[in-house]
Structure formats: structure tokens, C-alpha cells
Design an enzyme around this catalytic site. Sequence first.
Site, mmCIF file in Angstrom:
data_model
loop_
_atom_site.group_PDB
_atom_site.id
_atom_site.type_symbol
_atom_site.label_atom_id
_atom_site.label_comp_id
_atom_site.label_asym_id
_atom_site.label_seq_id
_atom_site.Cartn_x
_atom_site.Cartn_y
_atom_site.Cartn_z
ATOM 1 C CG ASP A 19 14.785 2.660 -6.678
ATOM 2 O OD1 ASP A 19 14.283 2.460 -5.573
ATOM 3 O OD2 ASP A 19 15.373 1.788 -7.334
ATOM 4 C CE1 TYR A 195 11.550 -5.303 -11.235
ATOM 5 C CE2 TYR A 195 9.547 -6.314 -10.411
ATOM 6 C CZ TYR A 195 10.405 -5.239 -10.466
ATOM 7 O OH TYR A 195 10.123 -4.110 -9.753
ATOM 8 C CD GLN A 256 8.576 9.377 -15.368
ATOM 9 O OE1 GLN A 256 8.718 10.575 -15.173
ATOM 10 N NE2 GLN A 256 8.793 8.491 -14.422
ATOM 11 N NE ARG A 272 11.026 -3.251 -14.539
ATOM 12 C CZ ARG A 272 12.123 -3.419 -15.283
ATOM 13 N NH1 ARG A 272 12.317 -4.561 -15.897
ATOM 14 N NH2 ARG A 272 13.009 -2.456 -15.389
ATOM 15 C CD GLU A 274 6.782 1.343 -4.959
ATOM 16 O OE1 GLU A 274 6.545 2.564 -4.851
ATOM 17 O OE2 GLU A 274 7.251 0.654 -4.039
ATOM 18 C CG ASP A 275 6.369 5.665 -12.653
ATOM 19 O OD1 ASP A 275 5.715 6.531 -12.042
ATOM 20 O OD2 ASP A 275 6.642 5.755 -13.862
ATOM 21 C CB SER A 276 5.198 0.580 -15.026
ATOM 22 O OG SER A 276 5.695 -0.488 -14.260
#
Length: 388
Positions: A19, A195, A256, A272, A274-276
Site C-alpha cells: 500500500d 509472502y 524504495q 510480491r 503490486e509495486d515490486s
Amino acid sequence: MKVQHRWDLFCHVVDNLGDIGVTWRLARQLVAEHRQQVRLFLDDFKAFSHIAPQVHLRTPEQTIAGVQIVPWVRQTQATPGDVVIEMFGCQLSEAYIAQIGKASPQPIWLNLEHLSAEKWVDLHHLKPSPQSGGIMKYFYYPGFTGKTGGLLRESSLIAQRDNWQMQPSARRIALRALGLPPPPDHALTVLLFSYARQRLDGWLNTMAASERPVALWVCPGPVMKTINTWLDMALQTGQITSRGSLTIYALPYIPQQRFDELLWAADVCIVRGEDSFVRAQWAAKPFVWHIYPQEDSAHDRKLDAFLDRYLVEADSDLRDTVVHFWTAWNRGLDLAPAWLEFVGSLPLLQRHALKWSRGLQTQTDLASQLIDEVQQLGSNRPSLAPAR
């Protein structure tokens, strides 16, 4: 000429770092590339500090990279900005929503949703969602087609990646900056940011028995527990240990802005969230997406939808190779057979990843589309004022 607006972004950290990862990247890009005024309401400064170590945990309000960081609870006394972005359906306070209703003109209110390659996303992007009190909210969907909001991508990212990869010393310098000794030149390098997952024994045993040295860079997270069980020791942050041909590195949290370098340095990226997931695609490396498990198997549909797009131009052998390993990883199956098949196809997988990345580059990036869409949605509101 772009109009400068006041943006309020809201992020409720549910778990892990997805998030805040997406939110922080968007906030920084709005400021750095589009000269917008951004205020970020956030409920978990500690989680944020894992990817932005300059955060002061005891300072309630602070400005980082031009973004004003504000505790979540202060929204109840806040005057809304010109644009309100509710990240992933986090619930704004009734007091703040009431202020939206009183504002004239009302802010452009968007709910930026989770990334999905499913076809229905095209039909729901920018659809209005009327709220009580005559307030209008709009759905905003990231995605992989021209009918969606696109993907986050900084304007200089691809050039930075290409320049980095052309410099022979860049990889060594980047790894040393992260406290990692450079692996042997012929080693296979694997980045693991997943995860929790059981049944890693077959995969780890296979890499340990490999003729080729393997460097496994493990990001902090619950998967470390499974690896420690296999090692029969508690690998501490920054510690390195070897079993046969496999050397395991326990990474610290990484800012980041530095995470891309790890992706660029790896031969295989296991990512895992969304960003990565998106960054691995911009890295143009063979990768596996460990999708966040959801109830009613919604994650299976999202995974299949992405694989259908990602592999639409792949031949049947390459498609089977990718599907076998991604499926084994996400369904908790034994990884060894699918891993050997995947590693044996790395040159083909690399070419496919680069082709896919180049195709995505033809899309306008998400932040730029967002700026244009906000301008369009506000076009009927001539009094949408420039930022003060």
C-alpha cells in the site's frame, strides 16, 4: 501548461509494504515531475520508514521529497485539497467527507484501485460512484491497456536502467552499497521478495546441489522463517551463509529508490504485491509474481489474467515454462521440477521480459494520465483554482 493543484493522498497500511509502496511512488512523482502540491495522510509511519528511512517516527508532520506527510487522524480537521486520492478503497473519515461536500467547487475525488489485468477493468476505469450528499467519486484503475490508467513509471526510469546495465562496475558498486559482496561472475543471482510460503525445501536443495553457484538475496519478511527452518539456524539481517552451491544473503530493508538496482542486478526476480510486481516488469528480467492471496480465489483469476496478457506472444514451450513455475509458487507445490525448467530457459525468458517491457513503454505512465484525467474531470468546474 499544467495547473498546480493541492493533492491529498490517503494510505491505510493493511499489511506488508504494497500500500505505502505504491502511494509513496505516486506522491514523489507528482511532486518531482508534475510540480504538484501533495499531502499524504498515513496511519503507519513505522511501515513507511522501511522504504523511506529518512522518516522521523516521533515527528507528527514532516516534509520528505517535497511531500507533506501527515498523521491519518489529522484528516478530521483538514480542509480538503483540490484532488483527493483514496488509495485502494481506504475509508476516509466522515468529518473529511463532510468537508468535501461543503467545498466549492468540490474536489476531484478518486479511488485508486488495485492493479489487475482482468478485462473488466477497462470497463470500470473512471466510472463515477455517486456518494451521499451529492458528492461524486470516481474509480481509477491502473492497468495494462489504453483503456486503463496505466502503470507508475518515472520519466527517466528506462534510461537509468539501460545506463546502469551498460556500466560493468554498476552492479558491483550497487551491491557493496547495500552491504552485499559481489557474487562470482558466473553465479546465478535470485532476488526473493515474497509472502510467507511453505515447501521451499525442494527448491533450496536443488539450488544447493546446482553445479552453478547461486546467490539468493532474501528481503525481510515472513518467508525468512521458512528459510531459517531449512538452514536450521536464525539468519540475522546482513548475515550470509552457504549450503553447497547456494549462498543466502539476509537483506535489510532497502529504500524504495534503491530497490530497482537489486532487480537490475538479479537474473531472476521473485516479487510480491503490486509495486515490486510492476518494477520487475520495468527491470525487464525473468520474474515470478507471488500474488497476495484473497478470499474466493480472486487472486487466481488475477494471476491467470496477467499470464494471458504476458504470454500472449510467447510460444507454447515458453508459456508452459512460465505457467508451471508461477503456478507451483503460488499454489504451494514442490518447486524443484518447475525451477529447473525455468532456469533452463533463462535466455528465452530474458528476451521475452525485455520485449514485454518495451511494449509497456508505449503506454502513458499512470501519474501523467492522472494529471490529464483530473484536468478533464475538472473541466466543467472553471473555478477549480490553482494551488495557493
